[in-house]
Design an enzyme around this catalytic site. Structure first.
Site, PDB file in Angstrom:
ATOM      1  N   PHE A 144       0.852  -1.184   0.000  1.00 51.34           N
ATOM      2  CA  PHE A 144       0.000   0.000   0.000  1.00 51.34           C
ATOM      3  C   PHE A 144       0.895   1.245   0.000  1.00 51.34           C
ATOM      4  CE2 PHE A 144      -2.587   3.210   2.093  1.00 51.34           C
ATOM      5  CZ  PHE A 144      -3.860   2.997   1.574  1.00 51.34           C
ATOM      6  N   THR A 147       2.426   7.302   1.052  1.00 52.18           N
ATOM      7  CA  THR A 147       3.431   8.281   1.482  1.00 52.18           C
ATOM      8  C   THR A 147       4.496   8.538   0.407  1.00 52.18           C
ATOM      9  OG1 THR A 147       3.121   7.401   3.685  1.00 52.18           O
ATOM     10  CG2 THR A 147       5.066   8.771   3.355  1.00 52.18           C
ATOM     11  N   GLY A 416      15.388  -2.090  37.166  1.00 48.39           N
ATOM     12  CA  GLY A 416      16.493  -2.481  36.277  1.00 48.39           C
ATOM     13  C   GLY A 416      16.139  -3.669  35.393  1.00 48.39           C
ATOM     14  N   GLU A 439      -0.650   5.331   9.581  1.00 48.93           N
ATOM     15  CA  GLU A 439      -2.117   5.449   9.467  1.00 48.93           C
ATOM     16  C   GLU A 439      -2.581   6.822   9.956  1.00 48.93           C
ATOM     17  OE1 GLU A 439      -4.520   3.226   8.424  1.00 48.93           O
ATOM     18  OE2 GLU A 439      -3.172   1.577   7.953  1.00 48.93           O
TER      19      GLU A 439
HETATM   20  C1  LIG Z   1       6.853   1.743  10.468  1.00 45.04           C
HETATM   21  C2  LIG Z   1       6.175   2.556   9.414  1.00 45.04           C
HETATM   22  C3  LIG Z   1       5.474   1.913   8.407  1.00 45.04           C
HETATM   23  C4  LIG Z   1       4.841   2.655   7.394  1.00 45.04           C
HETATM   24  N1  LIG Z   1       4.203   1.984   6.384  1.00 45.04           N
HETATM   25  C5  LIG Z   1       3.666   2.698   5.357  1.00 45.04           C
HETATM   26  C6  LIG Z   1       3.046   2.027   4.247  1.00 45.04           C
HETATM   27  O1  LIG Z   1       2.982   0.792   4.189  1.00 45.04           O
HETATM   28  N2  LIG Z   1       2.562   2.787   3.230  1.00 45.04           N
HETATM   29  C7  LIG Z   1       2.624   4.143   3.247  1.00 45.04           C
HETATM   30  O2  LIG Z   1       2.145   4.776   2.299  1.00 45.04           O
HETATM   31  N3  LIG Z   1       3.185   4.810   4.284  1.00 45.04           N
HETATM   32  C8  LIG Z   1       3.710   4.124   5.334  1.00 45.04           C
HETATM   33  N4  LIG Z   1       4.301   4.792   6.399  1.00 45.04           N
HETATM   34  C9  LIG Z   1       4.391   6.243   6.366  1.00 45.04           C
HETATM   35  C10 LIG Z   1       3.484   6.917   7.343  1.00 45.04           C
HETATM   36  O3  LIG Z   1       2.151   6.736   6.962  1.00 45.04           O
HETATM   37  C11 LIG Z   1       3.890   8.383   7.442  1.00 45.04           C
HETATM   38  O4  LIG Z   1       5.181   8.420   8.001  1.00 45.04           O
HETATM   39  C12 LIG Z   1       2.917   9.162   8.267  1.00 45.04           C
HETATM   40  O5  LIG Z   1       1.727   9.361   7.566  1.00 45.04           O
HETATM   41  C13 LIG Z   1       3.466  10.534   8.671  1.00 45.04           C
HETATM   42  O6  LIG Z   1       3.850  11.258   7.566  1.00 45.04           O
HETATM   43  P1  LIG Z   1       5.300  11.935   7.488  1.00 45.04           P
HETATM   44  O7  LIG Z   1       6.309  10.920   7.819  1.00 45.04           O
HETATM   45  O8  LIG Z   1       5.376  12.593   6.175  1.00 45.04           O
HETATM   46  O9  LIG Z   1       5.284  13.017   8.647  1.00 45.04           O
HETATM   47  P2  LIG Z   1       5.145  14.593   8.449  1.00 45.04           P
HETATM   48  O10 LIG Z   1       3.807  14.908   7.945  1.00 45.04           O
HETATM   49  O11 LIG Z   1       6.302  15.134   7.707  1.00 45.04           O
HETATM   50  O12 LIG Z   1       5.256  15.045   9.949  1.00 45.04           O
HETATM   51  C14 LIG Z   1       6.443  15.555  10.580  1.00 45.04           C
HETATM   52  C15 LIG Z   1       6.035  16.318  11.827  1.00 45.04           C
HETATM   53  O13 LIG Z   1       5.338  17.503  11.426  1.00 45.04           O
HETATM   54  C16 LIG Z   1       4.136  17.617  12.127  1.00 45.04           C
HETATM   55  N5  LIG Z   1       3.132  18.251  11.264  1.00 45.04           N
HETATM   56  C17 LIG Z   1       2.887  18.034   9.960  1.00 45.04           C
HETATM   57  N6  LIG Z   1       1.868  18.785   9.526  1.00 45.04           N
HETATM   58  C18 LIG Z   1       1.443  19.497  10.585  1.00 45.04           C
HETATM   59  C19 LIG Z   1       0.392  20.443  10.792  1.00 45.04           C
HETATM   60  N7  LIG Z   1      -0.448  20.784   9.825  1.00 45.04           N
HETATM   61  N8  LIG Z   1       0.221  20.942  12.030  1.00 45.04           N
HETATM   62  C20 LIG Z   1       1.036  20.587  13.025  1.00 45.04           C
HETATM   63  N9  LIG Z   1       2.042  19.708  12.900  1.00 45.04           N
HETATM   64  C21 LIG Z   1       2.240  19.164  11.701  1.00 45.04           C
HETATM   65  C22 LIG Z   1       3.740  16.176  12.475  1.00 45.04           C
HETATM   66  O14 LIG Z   1       2.943  16.137  13.631  1.00 45.04           O
HETATM   67  C23 LIG Z   1       5.080  15.516  12.712  1.00 45.04           C
HETATM   68  O15 LIG Z   1       5.459  15.658  14.049  1.00 45.04           O
HETATM   69  C24 LIG Z   1       4.909   4.070   7.417  1.00 45.04           C
HETATM   70  C25 LIG Z   1       5.598   4.711   8.452  1.00 45.04           C
HETATM   71  C26 LIG Z   1       6.209   3.968   9.447  1.00 45.04           C
HETATM   72  C27 LIG Z   1       6.954   4.682  10.548  1.00 45.04           C
END
Ligand SMILES: Cc1cc2nc3c(=O)[nH]c(=O)nc-3n(C[C@H](O)[C@H](O)[C@H](O)COP(=O)(O)OP(=O)(O)OC[C@H]3O[C@@H](n4cnc5c(N)ncnc54)[C@H](O)[C@@H]3O)c2cc1C
Length: 679
Positions: A144, A147, A416, A439
């Site tokens: 899926f 991102t 510990g 998610e």
């Molecule tokens: C173990 C793991 C598995 C995953 N598996 C999948 C997968 O199978 N398929 C897939 O598509 N994705 C996957 N992901 C991705 C995941 O869905 C994204 O990492 C997640 O949606 C967060 O997006 P980002 O990393 O771009 O964070 P960002 O959006 O860049 O966030 C960075 C920081 O900015 C803050 N922020 C962003 N916008 C705002 C706002 N408007 N107001 C305030 N704060 C804000 C957030 O709170 C966060 O602290 C996976 C991630 C992990 C860690």
């Protein structure tokens, strides 16, 4: 159920030092478990656990594995589970208990063998049944991919395009640069043959219709090499969940057939016309939002799995671990101390609250999904989808933060030994961590919930009816009356009653809606744009508003569950205490608002009443705590922590683990380096 049958369903626990506490319990743990999880739920669990117990592939690993070996073993175990009909589809939400054994397995499986077929089933049509069949037959392995490298939370900002080519009758997928690479995709790094790609759909008239999903072939089915036009790879080692190969993919003008668009809600005709069965674009999103909520409600169940395991390990250990005592000759188990009870018992109460909530709402969302596929009344589905989306956007962050904090407290409460890898608390903490991010990143996701609540509030202010098909906020219609009420309990018992705790949360929700709305209106009057209004109303209002909404629904669901006629008197009694501890712990953190908002007057002493009530409940629950943990505990070979085994022989099990690993007793190969200064 006859006792002999119950014994077959739920095994007796081994005798040991924990019996001292078990005999004090005022209810039968097996009967409570049976009522809480249902006979079918327990059968599902037994099926999964006994498969793991009897299969040599699932023997616990004692040493850390290389990245490649972690992935290989994870994949082999997934295959074994699938070959034996253990998957997210056949086991339903009970599948999520696998997180207690090894979290990488269900993470990867949920994506590849749950989310992917579900998405094809929900968002695809007849024409995708063949592909769906191939996913089920393990001819295709799907992932899926939403991102992107430079956009995660902001899905609308994604830049992968799918442009319809009228001549070739294909969609041309393209990643303009590395920042538009799909990334983090679980299973893509090494395993996937296909991916569900979310891309901006562009028709020949150059109109961008927004994000749509496509089934995209990634690797050759014979050689497993990337197909021409596709660059695919692995992201490397992560903090945890290293059995999962999270990967990236870049497309270079890569063509796929037109029919690979998942076209339940919208399609492109052969001659390039965009058609949608939803006249209103927002309604198309509404139904899709509802479909996506399934993942978020599932996460609340996953949080419950991690939380239960951590609480079981900590409670059993703390009932055995002794330090100090009232006299030279008497040492107390640390669970006897007030401070330790106040640290752990609220988490036990939270564990029950999250479990009851996630069981109920996973069932609701599964039914919703069935209605979505059977094409029931679209308008009704739209409203239901929106409420489920708003609720899951509050409860997924709430439950994952509850579990995060609880796991940390459990780790610390084991001192510990809790820091030993063999305790499993470190792995539970690191594996759970990702629930706060995937998610829907918690801090951003939670804004969706306050947006919906505010829109309902403004309906109310404008004399329109609110829309809450699941009844999570129907009491708002009475908000004027609610806001006029004052806290008037005169005793601790009254203060801690479930009715009062729930009412206080209703009041808080109305109060926060009023306050947040005022903040929003003020910002609007000051000429702020919608974007800035939303941004500048998060602290301290909108965010708290969503959390209170989630807390309210969790408490309400717990109370409704206790009201069901299935419980014996003594079960009702203990659940009521847990529920009261859950509600009062939440309210205690919001005392400032209860006073500042005028619900509680200064001389009402609500703080003393709540705090004394919490202390009394914790003291009382000491009698039942170990048995309550037994209800939540998986079998010993799944707990797999010397600190949390059912017999409570903590030191014997720690010794076994230390001596089991021969390396612990061997002279290091580099021993000369230690002595080199003397040589
Ligand atoms: C173990 C793991 C598995 C995953 N598996 C999948 C997968 O199978 N398929 C897939 O598509 N994705 C996957 N992901 C991705 C995941 O869905 C994204 O990492 C997640 O949606 C967060 O997006 P980002 O990393 O771009 O964070 P960002 O959006 O860049 O966030 C960075 C920081 O900015 C803050 N922020 C962003 N916008 C705002 C706002 N408007 N107001 C305030 N704060 C804000 C957030 O709170 C966060 O602290 C996976 C991630 C992990 C860690």
């Amino acid at each position: 159920m006859r006792l002999s049958k119950l014994k077959d369903l739920i095994s007796d626990l081994p005798k040991g030092p924990l019996d001292k506490y078990r005999i004090r319990a005022r209810f039968d743990w097996k009967l409570l478990k049976l009522n809480l999880e249902g006979e079918e739920g327990i059968r599902q669990q037994n099926k999964i656990w006994s498969f793991i117990k009897d299969n040599s592939l699932f023997k616990a690993n004692y040493n850390s594995l290389t990245l490649d070996e972690s992935r290989r073993i994870c994949t082999a175990r997934i295959r074994a589970l699938l070959d034996n009909e253990i998957n997210p589809i056949t086991c339903g939400s009970w599948f999520n208990i696998l997180f207690q054994y090894d979290a990488s397995i269900p993470v990867k499986m949920s994506v590849m063998h749950g989310m992917v077929p579900n998405t094809v089933f929900t968002l695809g049509t007849e024409r995708h049944m063949d592909i769906l069949h191939k996913f089920s037959n393990l001819e295709y392995f799907g992932v899926f991919a939403l991102t992107e490298m430079s956009h995660g939370t902001n899905a609308k900002g994604m830049r992968t395009t799918a442009t319809y080519d009228v001549n070739k009758k294909t969609f041309c997928l393209h990643s303009p640069d590395f920042e538009a690479a799909k990334c983090w995709v679980g299973g893509l790094g090494k395993t996937a043959t296909h991916a569900i790609i979310f891309a901006q759909l562009i028709t020949p008239d150059k109109v961008n219709h927004g994000l749509h999903s496509f089934i995209v072939p990634i690797r050759d089915l014979d050689t497993h090499l990337p197909l021409p036009g596709v660059t695919v790879g692995d992201l490397g080692e992560k903090i945890a969940l290293n059995g999962v190969d999270n990967g990236f993919v870049i497309f270079n003008n890569y063509h796929i057939p037109r029919t690979y668009l998942l076209n339940r809600t919208a399609d492109v005709t052969e001659d390039g016309q965009y058609v949608s069965s939803f006249k209103d674009k927002n309604k198309r999103f509404g139904a899709s939002f509802g479909a996506l909520s399934i993942g978020r409600f599932n996460i609340t169940w996953i949080c419950s799995s991690f939380l239960n395991l951590a609480v079981v390990i900590a409670l059993r250990y703390c009932a055995i671990r002794k330090q100090f005592g009232p006299s030279e000759n008497e040492e107390w188990p640390v669970i006897e101390y007030q401070a330790q009870q106040a640290r752990l018992f609220p988490h036990l109460a939270f564990a029950y609250a999250v479990k009851i909530f996630s069981q109920k709402y996973c069932e609701i969302i599964n039914n919703f999904q069935i209605k979505l596929v059977s094409g029931e009344d679209r308008d009704k589905l739209h409203l239901e989808g929106i409420e489920l989306h708003a609720l899951s956007s509050a409860t997924k962050p709430l439950c994952s933060w509850i579990a995060r904090d609880a796991i940390q407290d459990c780790r610390e409460s084991c001192g510990g030994h809790g820091y030993l890898k063999m305790s499993r608390l470190g792995d539970i903490r690191a594996n759970h961590d990702a629930n706060c991010t995937y998610e829907g990143e918690n801090n951003v996701l939670i804004q969706q919930s306050s947006n919906w609540l505010l829109s309902q509030w403004s309906c109310l202010l404008n004399g329109k009816a609110i829309s809450s098909p699941f009844g999570t906020i129907d009491f708002l219609a009475d908000s004027e009356h609610i806001l006029k009420q004052k806290f008037n309990c005169t005793t601790i018992e009254e203060t801690m009653s479930l009715e009062n705790l729930l009412f206080s949360l209703k009041w808080l929700l109305c109060y926060y809606l009023k306050k947040t709305n005022k903040r929003v209106q003020d910002l609007k009057e000051d000429g702020y744009t919608d974007f800035m209004v939303r941004n500048d109303s998060q602290l301290f209002f909108a965010r708290t508003l969503s959390l209170i909404y989630g807390e309210y629904v969790l408490l309400k669901t717990f109370i409704d569950c206790i009201k069901e006629p299935i419980w014996k008197t003594e079960e009702c009694e203990v659940l009521r205490k847990l529920c009261s501890l859950f509600g009062s712990t939440i309210l205690e953190k919001r005392l400032v608002d209860l006073y500042a908002g005028g619900y509680a007057s200064v001389d009402s002493n609500i703080d003393d009443k709540l705090r004394q009530g919490i202390i009394m409940l914790c003291k009382d629950l000491l009698e039942d705590a170990v048995a309550l943990a037994d209800v939540l505990a998986p079998p010993d070979y799944i707990v797999n922590s010397p600190l949390g085994m059912a017999d409570g022989n903590v030191y014997k099990h720690i010794q076994e683990k230390i001596f089991q690993n021969k390396e612990n007793l061997e002279r290091p190969t580099w021993w000369r380096e230690i002595l080199s200064s003397k040589l």
